[in-house]
Design an enzyme around this catalytic site. Sequence first.
Site, short mmCIF file in Angstrom:
data_model
loop_
_atom_site.label_atom_id
_atom_site.label_comp_id
_atom_site.label_asym_id
_atom_site.label_seq_id
_atom_site.Cartn_x
_atom_site.Cartn_y
_atom_site.Cartn_z
CE LYS A 1 -4.44 -1.78 1.22
NZ LYS A 1 -5.70 -1.73 1.95
CE LYS B 1 -5.64 -8.14 -1.49
NZ LYS B 1 -6.67 -8.14 -0.51
CE LYS C 1 -13.45 -4.19 0.25
NZ LYS C 1 -12.23 -4.07 1.04
N1 AQP Z 1 -8.59 -11.55 -3.52
C1 AQP Z 1 -9.03 -12.08 -2.40
N2 AQP Z 1 -9.24 -13.41 -2.30
C2 AQP Z 1 -9.71 -13.96 -1.14
N3 AQP Z 1 -9.99 -13.23 -0.02
C3 AQP Z 1 -9.78 -11.89 -0.08
N4 AQP Z 1 -9.96 -10.91 0.82
C4 AQP Z 1 -9.62 -9.72 0.26
N5 AQP Z 1 -9.21 -9.91 -1.01
C5 AQP Z 1 -9.30 -11.25 -1.26
C6 AQP Z 1 -10.48 -11.11 2.16
O1 AQP Z 1 -11.65 -10.32 2.31
C7 AQP Z 1 -11.76 -9.91 3.68
C8 AQP Z 1 -12.05 -8.47 3.75
O2 AQP Z 1 -10.96 -7.75 3.24
P1 AQP Z 1 -10.80 -6.23 3.65
O3 AQP Z 1 -11.84 -5.42 3.01
O4 AQP Z 1 -10.74 -6.11 5.12
O5 AQP Z 1 -9.37 -5.82 3.14
P2 AQP Z 1 -8.42 -6.31 2.02
O6 AQP Z 1 -7.87 -7.65 2.36
O7 AQP Z 1 -7.41 -5.21 1.85
O8 AQP Z 1 -9.38 -6.42 0.76
P3 AQP Z 1 -9.30 -5.64 -0.60
O9 AQP Z 1 -10.48 -6.06 -1.43
O10 AQP Z 1 -7.96 -5.81 -1.23
O11 AQP Z 1 -9.54 -4.17 -0.14
P4 AQP Z 1 -8.73 -2.85 -0.49
O12 AQP Z 1 -8.68 -2.79 -2.00
O13 AQP Z 1 -9.52 -1.76 0.13
O14 AQP Z 1 -7.37 -3.00 0.15
C9 AQP Z 1 -10.45 -10.30 4.37
O15 AQP Z 1 -10.67 -11.48 5.12
C10 AQP Z 1 -9.52 -10.57 3.23
O16 AQP Z 1 -8.54 -11.51 3.57
#
Ligand code: AQP
Length: 334
Positions: A114, A196, A199
Amino acid sequence: MENKKTLFSAVQPSGILTIGNYLGALKNFKKLQDDYNSIFALADLHTLTVRQEPENLRKNTYELTALYLACGLDPERSIIFAQSHVPMHAELTWILNTVTYPGELSRMTQFKDKSIKHVDNVNMALMDYPVLMASDILLYQADLVPVGADQKQHLELTRDLAERFNNRFGETFIVPEPYISGSAARIMSLTEPDHKMSKSDANLNAFISMNDEPSVIVKKFKRAVTDSDNKIIVSPEKPGITNLINIYAAFTEKTVSDVEKEFEGKMYGEFKVAVGEAVAEVIEPIRQEKIKLLSDKSYLDSVLKSGADRAKYLAGKTLSKVYKKVGLVPPVRG
Ligand code: AQP
């Protein structure tokens, strides 16, 4: 609370959730809520670690509340609340910061990723994200934490901090276990299958959002990046097809090897349409239910209020114990 083990998980309202978030986290929540005392947070304070449009953050928080419910979480059985409504999360973070070393935070993969992605806003909270996450979990004395594979490293730090605190001040926290679900635990981007699915990806074709309509879902899968040979098999040399097989298997509840057999000798084009249709079949009823729920904001507010009241009670008990252990004088009441 019933005499069951406790489960805690959280999702950031940092955008509209993807099928990665769904498969890595939400899908398991529904199954697990019957077997555990379950606590599901909307990690809105975590979301502030990268720049947010305030109006969008508020909107996404309601979206996520509605999505939790549309995915089958029951606000009577599970505690559903917004992290910012329970001040103990920030308070415990301060205490846990006193047993955390900067080196262990700057080593975290998510912080490094990040920091590159948000080079103009590498702030202290971004670095402290894992300590706030540890507080979320430890406040509720959680035994189990369902997360995607990307959060495993943060969970290991949570365990380290719990053990370090317990060793220094005496038994205080339960040391939680991760619950990471097989091949769906790391869903990859549709356009860059070695990254990965996230969102907050700027490329809308990289992810399937939980708000995408069936025709959009099928279109995005048709465009998904694959390779030039036509074998539908899992292989490290074929990250795009491997990702699509994992997604199809997770959405149809089949094993990966069954999927390989089902599509043996078939063309990529046909497989991609099948993946899109299988995903849309599961996502569409959830999307429709979410739209219904979003039309009643006062109901969503009442779910968050009762969740926060129940969460505050549990979090307050742990925080009082922590304050006592570290030597803070309890405030005189009344
Ligand atoms: N690509 C993924 N595959 C499987 N699990 C995933 N998680 C996130 N991306 C994947 C799981 O979703 C839960 C919630 O995630 P989060 O919103 O707390 O944060 P994150 O892991 O940072 O998810 P994003 O989508 O990548 O969000 P942004 O883009 O805002 O950083 C967690 O259990 C995570 O493991």
